[in-house]
Design a protein around this motif. Structure first.
Motif, PDB file in Angstrom:
ATOM      1  N   LEU A   1       0.822  -1.218   0.000  1.00 22.34           N
ATOM      2  CA  LEU A   1       0.000   0.000   0.000  1.00 22.34           C
ATOM      3  C   LEU A   1       0.853   1.264   0.000  1.00 22.34           C
ATOM      4  O   LEU A   1       0.470   2.268  -0.602  1.00 22.34           O
ATOM      5  N   PHE A   2       1.984   1.203   0.702  1.00 25.65           N
ATOM      6  CA  PHE A   2       2.959   2.297   0.644  1.00 25.65           C
ATOM      7  C   PHE A   2       4.129   1.826  -0.217  1.00 25.65           C
ATOM      8  O   PHE A   2       4.769   0.846   0.127  1.00 25.65           O
ATOM      9  N   PRO A   3       4.397   2.425  -1.362  1.00 19.30           N
ATOM     10  CA  PRO A   3       3.931   3.710  -1.859  1.00 19.30           C
ATOM     11  C   PRO A   3       2.777   3.672  -2.849  1.00 19.30           C
ATOM     12  O   PRO A   3       2.292   4.710  -3.283  1.00 19.30           O
ATOM     13  N   TYR A   4       2.300   2.468  -3.238  1.00 16.89           N
ATOM     14  CA  TYR A   4       1.485   2.380  -4.449  1.00 16.89           C
ATOM     15  C   TYR A   4       0.058   2.899  -4.295  1.00 16.89           C
ATOM     16  O   TYR A   4      -0.589   3.230  -5.298  1.00 16.89           O
ATOM     17  N   LEU A   5      -0.445   2.998  -3.066  1.00 17.24           N
ATOM     18  CA  LEU A   5      -1.764   3.599  -2.901  1.00 17.24           C
ATOM     19  C   LEU A   5      -1.746   5.054  -3.382  1.00 17.24           C
ATOM     20  O   LEU A   5      -2.765   5.569  -3.853  1.00 17.24           O
ATOM     21  N   GLY A   6      -0.600   5.706  -3.286  1.00 20.80           N
ATOM     22  CA  GLY A   6      -0.463   7.059  -3.808  1.00 20.80           C
ATOM     23  C   GLY A   6      -0.713   7.109  -5.306  1.00 20.80           C
ATOM     24  O   GLY A   6      -1.322   8.062  -5.822  1.00 20.80           O
ATOM     25  N   VAL A   7      -0.267   6.093  -6.033  1.00 24.02           N
ATOM     26  CA  VAL A   7      -0.488   6.028  -7.482  1.00 24.02           C
ATOM     27  C   VAL A   7      -1.976   5.856  -7.778  1.00 24.02           C
ATOM     28  O   VAL A   7      -2.524   6.496  -8.686  1.00 24.02           O
ATOM     29  N   PHE A   8      -2.652   5.007  -7.011  1.00 22.24           N
ATOM     30  CA  PHE A   8      -4.094   4.810  -7.160  1.00 22.24           C
ATOM     31  C   PHE A   8      -4.840   6.131  -6.935  1.00 22.24           C
ATOM     32  O   PHE A   8      -5.773   6.467  -7.674  1.00 22.24           O
ATOM     33  N   ILE A   9      -4.419   6.890  -5.918  1.00 19.98           N
ATOM     34  CA  ILE A   9      -5.040   8.183  -5.620  1.00 19.98           C
ATOM     35  C   ILE A   9      -4.855   9.146  -6.794  1.00 19.98           C
ATOM     36  O   ILE A   9      -5.774   9.904  -7.146  1.00 19.98           O
ATOM     37  N   PHE A  10      -3.695   9.115  -7.433  1.00 18.24           N
ATOM     38  CA  PHE A  10      -3.479   9.969  -8.591  1.00 18.24           C
ATOM     39  C   PHE A  10      -4.428   9.600  -9.732  1.00 18.24           C
ATOM     40  O   PHE A  10      -4.821  10.455 -10.531  1.00 18.24           O
ATOM     41  N   GLY A  11      -4.804   8.315  -9.809  1.00 16.75           N
ATOM     42  CA  GLY A  11      -5.803   7.905 -10.787  1.00 16.75           C
ATOM     43  C   GLY A  11      -7.159   8.549 -10.513  1.00 16.75           C
ATOM     44  O   GLY A  11      -7.863   8.972 -11.434  1.00 16.75           O
ATOM     45  N   ILE A  12      -7.531   8.630  -9.241  1.00 18.91           N
ATOM     46  CA  ILE A  12      -8.787   9.297  -8.858  1.00 18.91           C
ATOM     47  C   ILE A  12      -8.733  10.776  -9.239  1.00 18.91           C
ATOM     48  O   ILE A  12      -9.700  11.335  -9.781  1.00 18.91           O
TER      49      ILE A  12
END
Length: 227
Positions: free
Chosen positions: A162-173
């Protein structure tokens, strides 16, 4: 809602890149060919594929009205891959791969979509920075790997914490809000359904079955002395 072909198209590119990366990985890991996949070109090719999937998942979470159901389904499929790979290799099995990550991200998406865009941007950056810090740490607990904290014995065939890749998912939003929510598109032309968009439409099915197919073809090719 009518499907947006260009999203499927980009997802098709992502799954195609992943298939190429897994072919290279298989040649090294299973057939012993001297191809470096853990750094250099092939490493970044594989990471590009995964990051495309994450951004597209963040975008697509805004089109889905049943993100909880989808998240549970994807996470369950991730656990199925965990069970299968554990039976094949009890040391290097998939502990928290991209499907686990995607499942949790979809489950969190109803909350993430409520956050203001500016705060979402800062949150995404913060998560990526924390993930980079976590990567440099070694912890005693063997159970914190979903967060990106690994102990010295950690190993996994596929690993997207989840860290760091949840940040990438958020950028998709965020990308959805800036582009698709405003009725815009990335590509200048109106795409018609094509091979890549069809691959993108069925990317989850392809992801689940492409590895045994690729491995089978590689072993057949080796048996026939094609390489």
């Amino acid at each position: 809602m009518k499907r947006i072909v260009e999203i499927d198209f980009f997802r098709g590119i992502a799954i195609f890149l992943m298939m190429i990366f897994h072919t290279v990985f298989n040649l090294n890991y299973f057939l012993g060919m001297n191809i470096e996949y853990a750094k250099g070109f092939w490493y970044y090719e594989g990471k590009l594929s995964a990051i495309m999937f994450m951004v597209l998942a963040g975008i697509s979470s805004n089109f889905s009205k049943r993100t909880t159901k989808r998240g549970l389904k994807i996470f369950a499929l991730g656990m199925l891959l965990t069970a299968i790979t554990f039976l094949l290799d009890r040391e290097m099995y998939i502990k928290f791969g991209i499907l686990h990550f995607m499942g949790i991200s979809y489950l969190l998406s109803p909350l993430l979509k409520k956050i203001d865009t500016g705060i979402s941007f800062l949150l995404g950056i913060t998560i990526i920075i924390i993930g980079d810090i976590f990567y440099e740490l070694t912890v005693n607990s063997p159970q914190l790997y979903p967060l990106g904290l690994m102990n010295k014995d950690f190993a996994s065939l596929d690993y997207y914490p989840l860290f760091p890749y949840l940040g990438v998912f958020i950028f998709g939003i965020i990308f959805y809000r800036m582009v698709y929510m405003r009725g815009k598109r990335i590509l200048p032309m109106d795409l018609k359904p094509n091979l890549l968009s069809e691959m993108g439409r069925y990317s989850l099915v392809i992801y689940l079955f492409h590895q045994p197919v690729i491995l089978g073809l590689l072993y057949l090719s080796k048996y026939l002395n094609l390489f």
